[in-house]
Scaffold this motif. Structure first.
Motif, PDB file in Angstrom:
ATOM      1  N   LEU A 142       0.843  -1.197   0.000  1.00 45.39           N
ATOM      2  CA  LEU A 142       0.000   0.000   0.000  1.00 45.39           C
ATOM      3  C   LEU A 142       0.881   1.251   0.000  1.00 45.39           C
ATOM      4  N   ALA A 143       1.990   1.180   0.731  1.00 43.76           N
ATOM      5  CA  ALA A 143       2.931   2.297   0.746  1.00 43.76           C
ATOM      6  C   ALA A 143       3.539   2.508  -0.640  1.00 43.76           C
ATOM      7  N   VAL A 144       3.856   1.416  -1.330  1.00 46.38           N
ATOM      8  CA  VAL A 144       4.382   1.517  -2.692  1.00 46.38           C
ATOM      9  C   VAL A 144       3.401   2.278  -3.579  1.00 46.38           C
ATOM     10  N   LYS A 145       2.138   1.929  -3.484  1.00 46.97           N
ATOM     11  CA  LYS A 145       1.099   2.574  -4.304  1.00 46.97           C
ATOM     12  C   LYS A 145       1.041   4.078  -4.028  1.00 46.97           C
ATOM     13  N   LYS A 146       1.043   4.436  -2.746  1.00 45.26           N
ATOM     14  CA  LYS A 146       0.959   5.852  -2.374  1.00 45.26           C
ATOM     15  C   LYS A 146       2.188   6.627  -2.847  1.00 45.26           C
ATOM     16  N   ILE A 147       3.351   6.036  -2.669  1.00 43.92           N
ATOM     17  CA  ILE A 147       4.592   6.714  -3.068  1.00 43.92           C
ATOM     18  C   ILE A 147       4.655   6.890  -4.577  1.00 43.92           C
ATOM     19  N   LYS A 148       4.278   5.857  -5.310  1.00 47.71           N
ATOM     20  CA  LYS A 148       4.318   5.921  -6.768  1.00 47.71           C
ATOM     21  C   LYS A 148       3.328   6.942  -7.325  1.00 47.71           C
ATOM     22  N   GLU A 149       2.212   7.105  -6.645  1.00 49.44           N
ATOM     23  CA  GLU A 149       1.232   8.105  -7.092  1.00 49.44           C
ATOM     24  C   GLU A 149       1.786   9.525  -6.969  1.00 49.44           C
ATOM     25  N   ARG A 150       2.599   9.744  -5.930  1.00 41.23           N
ATOM     26  CA  ARG A 150       3.148  11.083  -5.687  1.00 41.23           C
ATOM     27  C   ARG A 150       4.479  11.306  -6.401  1.00 41.23           C
ATOM     28  N   GLN A 151       5.311  10.276  -6.386  1.00 42.62           N
ATOM     29  CA  GLN A 151       6.644  10.407  -6.978  1.00 42.62           C
ATOM     30  C   GLN A 151       6.952   9.184  -7.848  1.00 42.62           C
ATOM     31  N   PRO A 152       6.366   9.117  -9.025  1.00 40.02           N
ATOM     32  CA  PRO A 152       6.532   7.934  -9.877  1.00 40.02           C
ATOM     33  C   PRO A 152       7.964   7.690 -10.336  1.00 40.02           C
ATOM     34  N   GLN A 153       8.819   8.710 -10.228  1.00 39.41           N
ATOM     35  CA  GLN A 153      10.209   8.543 -10.662  1.00 39.41           C
ATOM     36  C   GLN A 153      11.030   7.703  -9.691  1.00 39.41           C
ATOM     37  N   ILE A 154      10.567   7.551  -8.452  1.00 50.74           N
ATOM     38  CA  ILE A 154      11.292   6.739  -7.467  1.00 50.74           C
ATOM     39  C   ILE A 154      11.195   5.270  -7.872  1.00 50.74           C
ATOM     40  N   LYS A 155      12.320   4.599  -7.926  1.00 47.63           N
ATOM     41  CA  LYS A 155      12.338   3.167  -8.222  1.00 47.63           C
ATOM     42  C   LYS A 155      12.150   2.384  -6.919  1.00 47.63           C
ATOM     43  N   ILE A 156      11.272   1.381  -6.967  1.00 50.23           N
ATOM     44  CA  ILE A 156      10.979   0.608  -5.756  1.00 50.23           C
ATOM     45  C   ILE A 156      11.159  -0.886  -6.026  1.00 50.23           C
ATOM     46  N   VAL A 157      12.026  -1.502  -5.230  1.00 50.28           N
ATOM     47  CA  VAL A 157      12.212  -2.955  -5.272  1.00 50.28           C
ATOM     48  C   VAL A 157      11.548  -3.538  -4.037  1.00 50.28           C
ATOM     49  N   VAL A 158      10.541  -4.361  -4.234  1.00 55.50           N
ATOM     50  CA  VAL A 158       9.890  -5.044  -3.115  1.00 55.50           C
ATOM     51  C   VAL A 158      10.775  -6.212  -2.687  1.00 55.50           C
ATOM     52  N   VAL A 159      11.072  -6.278  -1.387  1.00 53.77           N
ATOM     53  CA  VAL A 159      11.854  -7.396  -0.839  1.00 53.77           C
ATOM     54  C   VAL A 159      10.953  -8.163   0.121  1.00 53.77           C
ATOM     55  N   THR A 160      10.863  -9.464  -0.077  1.00 52.95           N
ATOM     56  CA  THR A 160       9.901 -10.232   0.720  1.00 52.95           C
ATOM     57  C   THR A 160      10.332 -11.676   0.907  1.00 52.95           C
ATOM     58  N   SER A 161       9.858 -12.261   1.994  1.00 50.56           N
ATOM     59  CA  SER A 161      10.034 -13.699   2.223  1.00 50.56           C
ATOM     60  C   SER A 161       8.710 -14.428   1.999  1.00 50.56           C
ATOM     61  N   LEU A 162       7.674 -13.686   1.622  1.00 50.39           N
ATOM     62  CA  LEU A 162       6.350 -14.268   1.423  1.00 50.39           C
ATOM     63  C   LEU A 162       6.265 -14.920   0.052  1.00 50.39           C
ATOM     64  N   VAL A 163       5.994 -16.209   0.010  1.00 53.39           N
ATOM     65  CA  VAL A 163       5.950 -16.919  -1.272  1.00 53.39           C
ATOM     66  C   VAL A 163       4.531 -17.001  -1.832  1.00 53.39           C
TER      67      VAL A 163
END
Length: 209
Positions: A65-86
């Motif tokens: 959800l944070a990724v969505k909010k950040i991308k809406e405001r600053q789409p130029q920021i690159k975001i790599v999701v890191v997770t252990s959830l399979v």
């Protein structure tokens, strides 16, 4: 030099990610946080070039959800999701909310740094499928799509009737899928099945906050 933010609630993993970034002269670690909501707040007035974002962060805050909010405001920021959830839905949701890439925490440093470098160049890097995990005597790839939909509801504690209503299928079909999964896994009952699937992070319920 690229400005980097890390959002990860597990201290050991956060420290490891910090080491990866600090060891590379191309990157400057400017924020290392435990909570996704704090990241959103900071980026209302500031910016970074790259974020390494966990999915489930401090206080069960939703990293996607944070990724969505950040991308809406600053789409130029690159975001790599890191997770252990399979959970396969995590992979799909990461793409849907606008993440640029995804890395599973069981991967090595070299691969993560490759993903970061390629993501900053504008590439989107997502695995075709999550890692395979064992559920009893079965592998996660042994379950059908129908079984996975039922399992997702089962982990939420839903009854047979509720699962049927949720998925628009008969209760007999729900029971059929659960019976098949128990036979594949050699687990004793639906409760044990739900617990093992949850512990293996095959199926997770992501907070909507």
């Amino acid at each position: 030099m690229y400005r980097v933010m890390i959002v990860e609630d597990q201290k050991m993993i956060r420290n490891l990610l910090e080491e990866y970034i600090n060891d590379n002269k191309q990157y400057q670690l400017v924020y290392s946080l435990a909570g996704a909501n704090q990241a959103v707040d900071i980026l209302e007035n500031e910016t970074v070039d790259l974020i390494l974002m966990d999915v489930q962060t401090q206080y069960k805050e939703n990293g996607l959800l944070a990724v969505k909010k950040i991308k809406e405001r600053q789409p130029q920021i690159k975001i790599v999701v890191v997770t252990s959830l399979v959970d396969y839905e995590v992979l799909q949701l990461a793409k849907k909310v606008g993440a640029d890439s995804l890395w599973y925490k069981d991967g090595d440093e070299k691969r993560l740094m490759q993903i970061i470098a390629e993501t900053l160049k504008g590439k989107k890097i997502f695995p075709n499928n999550p890692p395979v995990v064992e559920i009893g005597t079965a592998k996660s790839t042994d379950f059908t799509k129908g079984e996975m939909r039922v399992l997702r509801c089962l982990v939420k504690g839903m009854s047979y009737a509720d699962i049927g209503n949720e998925l628009f299928i008969e209760v007999t079909t729900v029971k059929y899928h659960i019976t098949n999964m128990l036979q594949k896994t050699n687990l004793k009952n639906k409760l044990q099945l739900a617990l093992v699937a949850s512990e293996a992070k095959l199926v997770v319920e992501i907070n909507d906050q």
